[in-house]
Write an enzyme that holds these catalytic residues in place. Structure first.
Site, PDB file in Angstrom:
ATOM      1  N   ARG A 988      50.000  20.990  64.503  1.00 37.45           N
ATOM      2  CA  ARG A 988      51.040  21.537  65.370  1.00 37.45           C
ATOM      3  C   ARG A 988      52.365  21.548  64.601  1.00 37.45           C
ATOM      4  O   ARG A 988      52.764  20.547  64.006  1.00 37.45           O
ATOM      5  CB  ARG A 988      51.168  20.706  66.641  1.00 37.45           C
ATOM      6  CG  ARG A 988      52.178  21.245  67.645  1.00 37.45           C
ATOM      7  CD  ARG A 988      52.247  20.332  68.861  1.00 37.45           C
ATOM      8  NE  ARG A 988      50.982  20.313  69.587  1.00 37.45           N
ATOM      9  CZ  ARG A 988      50.595  19.304  70.374  1.00 37.45           C
ATOM     10  NH1 ARG A 988      51.370  18.230  70.509  1.00 37.45           N
ATOM     11  NH2 ARG A 988      49.452  19.366  71.022  1.00 37.45           N
ATOM     12  N   ARG A1057      59.207  14.873  70.743  1.00 38.64           N
ATOM     13  CA  ARG A1057      58.440  16.002  70.237  1.00 38.64           C
ATOM     14  C   ARG A1057      59.297  17.271  70.211  1.00 38.64           C
ATOM     15  O   ARG A1057      60.513  17.210  70.352  1.00 38.64           O
ATOM     16  CB  ARG A1057      57.176  16.177  71.079  1.00 38.64           C
ATOM     17  CG  ARG A1057      56.265  14.945  71.019  1.00 38.64           C
ATOM     18  CD  ARG A1057      54.913  15.212  71.630  1.00 38.64           C
ATOM     19  NE  ARG A1057      54.027  14.066  71.547  1.00 38.64           N
ATOM     20  CZ  ARG A1057      52.750  14.085  71.938  1.00 38.64           C
ATOM     21  NH1 ARG A1057      52.225  15.173  72.454  1.00 38.64           N
ATOM     22  NH2 ARG A1057      51.998  12.994  71.837  1.00 38.64           N
ATOM     23  N   LYS A1122      54.785   9.371  74.299  1.00 34.75           N
ATOM     24  CA  LYS A1122      55.462  10.590  73.862  1.00 34.75           C
ATOM     25  C   LYS A1122      56.726  10.834  74.681  1.00 34.75           C
ATOM     26  O   LYS A1122      56.879  10.332  75.801  1.00 34.75           O
ATOM     27  CB  LYS A1122      54.515  11.777  73.980  1.00 34.75           C
ATOM     28  CG  LYS A1122      53.958  12.012  75.372  1.00 34.75           C
ATOM     29  CD  LYS A1122      52.876  13.087  75.339  1.00 34.75           C
ATOM     30  CE  LYS A1122      52.184  13.235  76.687  1.00 34.75           C
ATOM     31  NZ  LYS A1122      51.085  14.198  76.645  1.00 34.75           N
ATOM     32  N   LYS A1124      59.532  14.050  75.644  1.00 33.45           N
ATOM     33  CA  LYS A1124      59.719  15.500  75.591  1.00 33.45           C
ATOM     34  C   LYS A1124      61.069  15.898  76.170  1.00 33.45           C
ATOM     35  O   LYS A1124      61.498  15.360  77.190  1.00 33.45           O
ATOM     36  CB  LYS A1124      58.594  16.207  76.359  1.00 33.45           C
ATOM     37  CG  LYS A1124      57.203  15.950  75.786  1.00 33.45           C
ATOM     38  CD  LYS A1124      56.130  16.682  76.570  1.00 33.45           C
ATOM     39  CE  LYS A1124      54.758  16.454  75.950  1.00 33.45           C
ATOM     40  NZ  LYS A1124      53.698  17.177  76.696  1.00 33.45           N
ATOM     41  N   CYS A1343      45.449  25.603  78.884  1.00 36.92           N
ATOM     42  CA  CYS A1343      45.424  24.824  77.648  1.00 36.92           C
ATOM     43  C   CYS A1343      44.198  25.221  76.833  1.00 36.92           C
ATOM     44  O   CYS A1343      43.377  26.024  77.262  1.00 36.92           O
ATOM     45  CB  CYS A1343      45.405  23.338  77.963  1.00 36.92           C
ATOM     46  SG  CYS A1343      43.849  22.780  78.700  1.00 36.92           S
ATOM     47  N   CYS A1349      39.325  20.536  71.863  1.00 35.88           N
ATOM     48  CA  CYS A1349      40.049  19.377  72.386  1.00 35.88           C
ATOM     49  C   CYS A1349      39.081  18.254  72.727  1.00 35.88           C
ATOM     50  O   CYS A1349      38.143  18.442  73.509  1.00 35.88           O
ATOM     51  CB  CYS A1349      40.857  19.774  73.622  1.00 35.88           C
ATOM     52  SG  CYS A1349      41.766  18.382  74.328  1.00 35.88           S
ATOM     53  N   CYS A1388      41.600  18.919  81.298  1.00 40.62           N
ATOM     54  CA  CYS A1388      41.638  17.493  81.601  1.00 40.62           C
ATOM     55  C   CYS A1388      42.921  17.218  82.376  1.00 40.62           C
ATOM     56  O   CYS A1388      43.774  18.105  82.503  1.00 40.62           O
ATOM     57  CB  CYS A1388      41.566  16.661  80.317  1.00 40.62           C
ATOM     58  SG  CYS A1388      43.119  16.607  79.393  1.00 40.62           S
ATOM     59  N   CYS A1392      48.666  19.561  79.766  1.00 43.57           N
ATOM     60  CA  CYS A1392      49.371  20.283  78.704  1.00 43.57           C
ATOM     61  C   CYS A1392      49.931  21.615  79.185  1.00 43.57           C
ATOM     62  O   CYS A1392      50.973  22.062  78.704  1.00 43.57           O
ATOM     63  CB  CYS A1392      48.438  20.508  77.520  1.00 43.57           C
ATOM     64  SG  CYS A1392      48.005  18.990  76.638  1.00 43.57           S
TER      65      CYS A1392
END
Length: 1491
Positions: A988, A1057, A1122, A1124, A1343, A1349, A1388, A1392
């Site tokens: 990414r 991120r 994470k 964001k 996603c 994934c 899932c 995302c």
């Protein structure tokens, strides 16, 4: 005169050194290309026909391409005088002409000459491109048209000339035709003989002829009404005369053919006006009312007449002149013989036979003549009597029999034919030819059989040839060295000889130097005897690549086949053995006669290079192996896999068979180079996983060694992966220690612990149980379920099983093979486990499938396993244990009850264990021990025995923007084959604000092709993702990204991120400001570790560690999870600002300038199914900040999260949980404390959408912007949707930028008005300007999910478009095609694609099963809520069809779908993240489940 240009230096594209006066007299011509090709025998010389064609090529072209051939003499001397001077490109012997032909796009005529019929074979792949260009290929042949006719179908025009005069005239016609139609023309002509004469056209008339407009039929030229056997200057004329374009009324030509024929007729008329000789597509001579017609293609030389017979000579082969042929064959004809000059034609039907048959089909069946196929060779010695006898035999012969006129093709009637080489096997010979070119020598080539006999293909014969050649070459070397001692040698010759001695083994240099030596010797007066010997052995100067090619039959008996002698010879010879046995039929042969044993046999010699390759598996490995084999000084054996059943087997079948064979280990890919041992390197290189897995399988067997390695798994891993001396020593110590431990526990009850786990929870419990068992003195074996067979299980006494639940009650991936075997044994009624004593602990979630009809999915794998083991005779020694995630301690509640039962059964329940169990290794341990994100990533990248990295390193690579994944589509198959998953990596890119330059886009496109899966993904965080990058390509890919001034640092991991920004195409100035702000924030919050640059960019640490890494913001633990950040510009919330940890809402002042931002904190999407401690949350407003304060605010919010986030439970570690735990006021106060000032109140703002604004927009600066629809962000080429190519072409000319949106689309931004036409043209050409989609599709997002994934539970990106297809039909039925409804899908619950703020959302739970959510805010201001906990596609359609209809009928003005379902009582609103689960499942009559 004309200029000569060497191809390596480039060729001129103009008219060369043309006379200025001539240039003024004749206007510039449109360029076209002519290539001249000669299929010649060794004695072919410059005949009048070749000279005439060469002269025409010279006069009509701008560029001539030539290589050594009969034409060379003409091009070297040139015409005596000429005002037109083409550039001449001289190609080296055997060079591919395609490159100069394609490169000289502006050339008028390009003459290409060669001595080999392989010239056209090399051009075949490029003929499709050449056919649409003004190219003329002049092909000189002798008495066989076989090779030339191969390309007939690949070009628009194919002409043939049988005489020198006709060759001259047709060459002019071909040049005119190619120029006027701008299409490729092939002109094949017979080389003729030296006695022919040619009446040539004057030079000054050629250029006007090419440039002249189309002419009509000349009135002063009459068409004779009677046959003329010779016509004018060797041309026969067609009788009776035909109008130029008068197709038969009974023949219907397709438009393309009709246009081609008309163009030919027009060019023929122009040529007639120039040369005063007719150019007919076919000509007839002989009887006016014949009974038999002979249609000839070739140099027949029938200069006589036979009663009742007419001869029709074909000159236009393609397009075939059907109307002309029918005119030439009158209705009186009862028998037609198609006579073609062929000697090597191997196909069933000859080239024009079917064309003649097709033409005659238009006639009435009763009057339709019988058609024979016949061939002929050299007819120069034939007389009319010979032809008459032939025709009499033809009248009596069956039409199915192919006849032959003239002497036999082979001078030796008894000579055997060359054996047929199956077409698939040409794949390897083509690779050899490609790699080694003219250097290649196949010592047992099938072509030798007609002259040498069948023995020519045997290894002994080939070895003898090679031995003789090598001995002669040694004589050449001796002669050269002897000649070097001659004192009278010139310095130049001495230098050449010395350089050749040094370069004698270099294929290219030895050839070039050898030619120079020969020329020098021939031009000098060296009298030394060695000089004569050198000249007599001149053909050995080049270092050839000598190969013997054979079949797998050679490996059955190495001695009898002669292969042993080749291997043991010690000669520098390469042997390529093709194994064609398909993997699927491998069991049909004798297993004891393994063909691959030849590789082991050769390796045992110690001085033989050995490689095992498969062209349909790894092309790069094939190339590397063949090159290494050629370089190896000694025998080389290359085993090549090519599985096919017959020649009709499609390439796809070969690909599948190869994949099965290689992946299963049946055909391992490896290389053995004994020369590396002298360099201290490992001679064996494993290029496939088979050998490693075979060794691992051996270690896993139920014996003492497997007991040892399972008790110390790291021992087995090291044994397989490491070969260093220090590791070998450590291995011995560990082995001794482990063996001693094994002996000490020999009297204790043995225990085998088998587990099946996807997420790792069951594996952790199994490992903990294993540790506790060892502490009690038990000898244990720990393994996955799939690593043990039922037969091995029957040999065990005590076994405990621990399994989790996957999907809809399915076993985990690493237990499915075992379950299949178990079910098969139960179905067969076996009782093979009567000695087994077992217990099972099952792990699941009782609320994962809440509906009563789905309740049986709870812990289904464990329950099934327990029941089936009992049915197979096993003895249950402890009751089934059930772990439920809904219990207070999760699965631990049930586990604490079950574990003591195991110790009691084994008699160790009274043993007191006082040693404290070590804490489990968590991400926090990994981070702090990583030396600032280094870990052992560098070492793992160098380990090519596996496609994966170490588990701890895969946690660290996330910080570097990399996720390890595998192809889940083939995971089960590979597991069944015993090989590791098909590991690949996702990369990414960090792209703050989602803005990239056109040059960066081109680099991204190139990286996808060279290192990824040829496509790439636009993510929901406005950046690029590559999938399918294998480990070997990780570093090159990241280095390429870095060269584009981009990086991947902090694109993932527990850091801040990629910072995303609203695309806002119409607000150029404001976008520039917020983009700059986003870049500053991103750079400010970047990790400062130098690990990224060391690992990926090869920038080394300071010696001695004088400078140590330091993370001023993150510290050595980094963040708990994470982080964001998003920046939104009202009224567009396309970034879903409230779903981010930190949000900045742009606020404008009264002048429309950026005043600052409202700040939000605490947003986040991630959830765990059925775990109500996890929930989505929208960000809370903190207040207003100025632009200058924004960076500091982002930092302080992050620092409070760093110091207060939950590091003990990653599922509750995000900022949203920190704020809810601390309280918003307390959290805000902590941030203000670090800032040193308080937040002013937030300023008013309004959002009205979170979807993209598609189509054209004009910014404040007058620049234009186009937002493209890219479904789910996948940039790839598909049938009728070549979007990747489109954007690549746009990037080549675009002067602005590209903006990636958070909804996975792309904005082509900053287009100047003058550039609009070009951009619009490309968009229209590739259909990327199409926005004719439903509002539902334009507002959808998904996603990646399967197949890459690792967290995916269900399909998403690949499935959502299919679901939209069905739902948009419902919308259209209700008049809602253009209404935007935000619908999102993820595979899932991690969120995302931000599904929890969508109006309709689907979150994967299991393959084909989804959580369904409703009620999100249209502009991202409200969370949705769970409406159904498990739905399949039929249920989705059944739910939404009446709901959408209801919405269409009863919605309020301007009411969006998410608001409607709340107002009408389908679902309750979600007012905060903590209330996400309240009243879920629908409201009132729409409620389905009880909470």
């Amino acid at each position: 005169m004309f200029s000569t240009v060497n191809d390596s230096e480039g060729a001129g594209t103009g008219s060369g050194g043309s006379d200025p006066e001539m240039s003024n007299a004749i206007p510039p011509i449109s360029f076209f290309i002519v290539a001249v090709v000669v299929f010649q025998s060794p004695t072919m010389s410059l005949t009048p026909a070749i000279a005439a064609v060469a002269r025409v090529a010279h006069l009509t072209s701008d560029v001539v391409v030539e290589s050594e051939s009969a034409f060379s003499e003409y091009w070297k001397s040139g015409p005596s005088s000429s005002a037109h001077s083409p550039s001449v490109i001289s190609l080296p012997r055997g060079a591919d002409a395609a490159s100069p032909l394609l490169r000289e796009q502006a050339a008028s005529l390009l003459s290409y000459t060669t001595t080999s019929s392989q010239a056209l074979t090399r051009l075949l792949p490029h003929l499709a491109e050449l056919s649409a260009r003004p190219v003329v290929l002049h092909i000189a042949v002798e008495n066989d048209l076989s090779d030339a006719l191969i390309i007939r179908s690949a070009v628009p025009y194919f002409l043939y000339s049988s005489t020198a005069q006709q060759a001259h005239d047709t060459a002019l016609l071909a040049s005119r035709l190619a120029r006027s139609q701008r299409k490729a023309v092939v002109h094949v002509f017979h080389v003729g003989d030296a006695n022919e004469t040619v009446e040539e056209i004057a030079e000054d008339r050629v250029q006007p002829f090419l440039l002249a407009e189309k002419v009509g039929t000349p009135k002063n030229i009459s068409r004779p009404a009677t046959p003329d056997s010779n016509g004018a200057n060797g041309h026969a004329v067609l009788t009776p005369p035909l109008s130029p374009l008068s197709p038969s009324s009974s023949i219907s030509l397709d438009p393309v053919t009709d246009e081609l024929l008309k163009a030919y007729e027009a060019a023929a008329l122009s040529t007639l006006a120039l040369v005063r000789r007719p150019q007919h597509p076919c000509s007839r001579k002989g009887s006016a009312s014949p009974q038999m017609a002979v249609v000839t293609l070739g140099r027949a030389n029938f200069d006589f007449e036979i009663d009742d017979v007419s001869f029709v000579n074909v000159s236009l082969v393609s397009p075939f002149p059907t109307p002309r042929l029918l005119k030439a064959i009158p209705s009186s004809v009862t028998r037609v013989i198609v006579l073609e000059q062929l000697s090597k034609w191997s196909m069933k039907w000859t080239p024009i036979f079917l064309d003649v048959i097709t033409a005659l089909q238009s006639r009435d069946p009763e009057n339709r003549p019988i058609v024979h196929s016949a061939t002929f060779g050299d007819t120069s010695a034939l007389h009319s009597e010979d032809v008459s006898i032939f025709l009499q035999k033809a009248a009596l012969a069956s039409p199915a029999t192919r006849l032959h006129l003239g002497p036999a093709i082979s001078p030796h009637a008894s000579a055997p034919e060359a054996p047929h080489v199956p077409k698939h096997e040409a794949s390897y010979t083509k690779i050899l030819s490609h790699l080694f070119g003219e250097r290649i020598e196949i010592a047992n080539a099938p072509s030798l059989v007609p002259t040498q006999g069948e023995v020519a293909t045997s290894p002994e014969f080939a070895l003898g040839r090679i031995r003789g050649d090598l001995e002669l070459r040694e004589e050449l070397i001796d002669a050269v060295q002897e000649l070097l001692q001659e004192a009278e040698l010139s310095p130049e010759l001495h230098s050449l000889l010395s350089r050749w001695i040094l370069a004698k083994d270099d294929g290219v240099k030895s050839w070039e130097l050898g030619d120079q030596i020969v020329l020098s010797l021939e031009s000098s007066s060296v009298s030394h005897p060695a000089a004569a010997r050198v000249l007599s052995l001149r053909w050995l100067f080049s270092a050839l690549s000598r190969w013997i090619i054979g079949s797998d039959a050679w490996s059955y008996d190495l001695g009898a086949s002669g292969l042993h002698h080749a291997i043991a010879s010690g000669l520098n010879v390469n042997i390529l053995i093709l194994d064609t046995l398909p993997y699927s039929t491998r069991n049909a042969t004798d297993e004891n006669r393994r063909k691959r044993d030849v590789g082991l046999y050769a390796m045992n010699h110690g001085d033989v290079y050995v490689a095992s390759i498969a062209v349909y598996s790894s092309y790069a490995q094939v190339l590397q192996s063949l090159i290494e084999a050629d370089k190896f000084n000694g025998p080389s054996v290359v085993l090549a896999y090519l599985p096919y059943k017959n020649e009709d087997s499609p390439a796809l079948d070969l690909l599948k068979e190869t994949k099965l064979a290689v992946d299963s280990g049946y055909w391992p890919l490896y290389r053995w180079d004994p020369s590396k041992e002298a360099e201290g390197k490992e001679p064996f290189s494993l290029d496939s996983d088979a050998v490693k897995n075979d060794l691992q399988a051996f270690l896993d067997r139920q014996n003492h060694l497997s007991q040892l390695t399972r008790s110390k798994p790291q021992f087995a891993a090291d044994l397989v992966s490491s070969l260093g001396e220090s590791v070998k020593e450590a291995r011995k110590k560990r082995a001794l220690q482990a063996y001693e431990e094994l002996l000490t526990g020999i009297d204790a009850p043995p225990l085998t612990i088998l587990f099946a786990s996807d997420g790792g929870a069951a594996e952790k419990k199994a490992k903990r149980l294993n540790g506790r068992a060892k502490a009690r003195g038990l000898t244990t074996t720990l393994a996955t379920l799939d690593s043990v067979s039922l037969d091995a299980l029957a040999q065990e006494e005590y076994v405990v099983f621990i399994t989790s639940t996957a999907g809809q009650g399915e076993p985990p991936q690493n237990g499915r093979t075992f379950f299949k075997a178990l079910n098969a044994a139960v179905a067969a009624g076996n009782q093979g486990l009567i000695n087994l004593k077992y217990s099972v602990f099952a792990m699941g979630d009782s609320h994962y499938w809440p509906r009563p009809e789905d309740a049986h999915y709870y812990n289904k794998p464990g329950k099934d396993l327990d029941a089936r083991l009992a049915r197979l005779g096993g003895q249950r020694v402890a009751d089934l244990g059930l772990g439920d995630d809904q219990d207070a301690d999760g699965s631990e509640t049930g586990y604490k009850v079950w574990e003591p039962l195991i110790w009691k059964v084994l008699g160790v329940d009274t043993i007191q264990v006082h040693e404290v169990e070590p804490d489990p290794i968590t991400n926090e341990h990994i981070k702090v021990a990583s030396q600032y994100l280094r870990g052992t990533i560098s070492e793992g990248l160098e380990d090519f025995s596996t496609g994966a990295l170490a588990p701890s390193d895969t946690q660290l690579t996330k910080f570097h923007g990399i996720y390890q994944q595998d192809d889940r589509d083939i995971r089960d198959e590979r597991q069944a084959q015993g090989v590791e998953p098909a590991f690949g990596f996702m990369i990414r890119v960090r792209l703050p604000g989602g803005v990239c330059t056109p040059q960066q886009w081109l680099t991204i496109d190139q990286i996808a092709d060279e290192h990824g899966s040829s496509n790439f993904k636009l993510t929901t965080r406005s950046t690029f993702q590559f999938h399918g990058v294998i480990k070997r390509h990780l570093k090159p890919a990241i280095q390429s990204i870095n060269r584009a001034l981009l990086d991947t640092l902090a694109a993932c991991g527990d850091v801040n991120r990629n910072v995303i920004v609203s695309a806002i195409p119409s607000m150029s100035k404001l976008h520039a400001q917020v983009h700059e702000f986003a870049k500053n924030v991103s750079e400010h919050l970047l990790p400062r570790t130098s690990a990224y640059h060391e690992i990926w960019l090869d920038k080394k640490m300071v010696a001695g560690g004088a400078v140590q890494d330091f993370e001023p913001l993150y510290g050595e633990f980094y963040l708990p999870r994470k982080f964001k950040i998003a920046v939104a510009v009202p009224p567009t919330n396309d970034v879903d600002l409230f779903a981010n940890d930190v949000g900045f809402i742009a606020i404008l002042d009264e002048h429309g300038e950026l005043a600052g931002f409202n700040v939000t904190a605490g947003g986040g999407m991630g959830v765990t199914h059925s775990n109500k401690k996890t929930y989505p949350r929208l960000g809370s407003l903190l207040g207003f900040v100025t632009v200058d304060q924004g960076k500091a605010v982002a930092e302080k919010i992050m620092l409070v999260q760093r110091d207060n986030g939950n590091r003990a439970d990653r599922k509750n570690a995000r900022l949203k949980y920190t704020i809810d735990r601390m309280g918003l006021d307390v959290f805000k106060a902590e941030v203000e404390k670090l800032l040193g000032w308080e937040f002013p109140p937030a300023r008013p703002f309004t959002f009205d959408r979170n979807v993209d604004d598609f189509g054209w927009h004009t910014g404040e600066d007058g620049k234009h912007h186009f937002t493209c629809f890219i479904e789910n962000g996948r940039i790839q080429d598909e049938p009728d949707r070549n979007f990747k190519t489109c954007l690549k072409e746009i990037a080549k000319i675009h002067k602005g930028e590209f903006r990636l949106t958070a909804n996975q689309h792309i904005v082509i931004s900053g287009i100047a008005t003058e550039d609009l036409p070009d951009i619009k043209h490309l968009l229209a050409k590739y259909k990327l300007d199409n926005l004719n989609f439903s509002g539902l599709r334009l507002s959808s997002s998904a996603c990646v999910a399967f197949p890459t994934c690792g967290l995916a539970m269900a399909e998403s990106e690949r499935y959502l478009p299919l679901l939209v297809d069905k739902l948009e039909k419902i919308c259209e039925e209700n008049g809602l095609r253009n209404d935007s409804i935000v619908m999102r899908m993820t595979g899932c619950p991690n969120g995302c694609a931000r599904p929890y703020v969508a109006e309709i959302a689907f979150v994967g739970k299991a393959p084909g099963s989804y959580l369904m959510l409703l009620g999100g805010g249209y502009h991202g201001q409200r969370l949705n809520k769970i409406y159904r906990e498990s739905v399949t596609e039929p249920e989705i359609l059944a739910i939404l069809k009446p709901m959408i209809k209801h919405y269409a009928l009863e919605r309020l003005e301007g009411e969006h779908f998410g608001d409607f379902v709340i107002r009408t009582g389908y679902i309750a609103p979600t007012t905060s993240g903590a209330e996400y689960y309240d009243r879920m499942g629908g409201e009132g009559q729409h409620r389905e489940i009880a909470i």
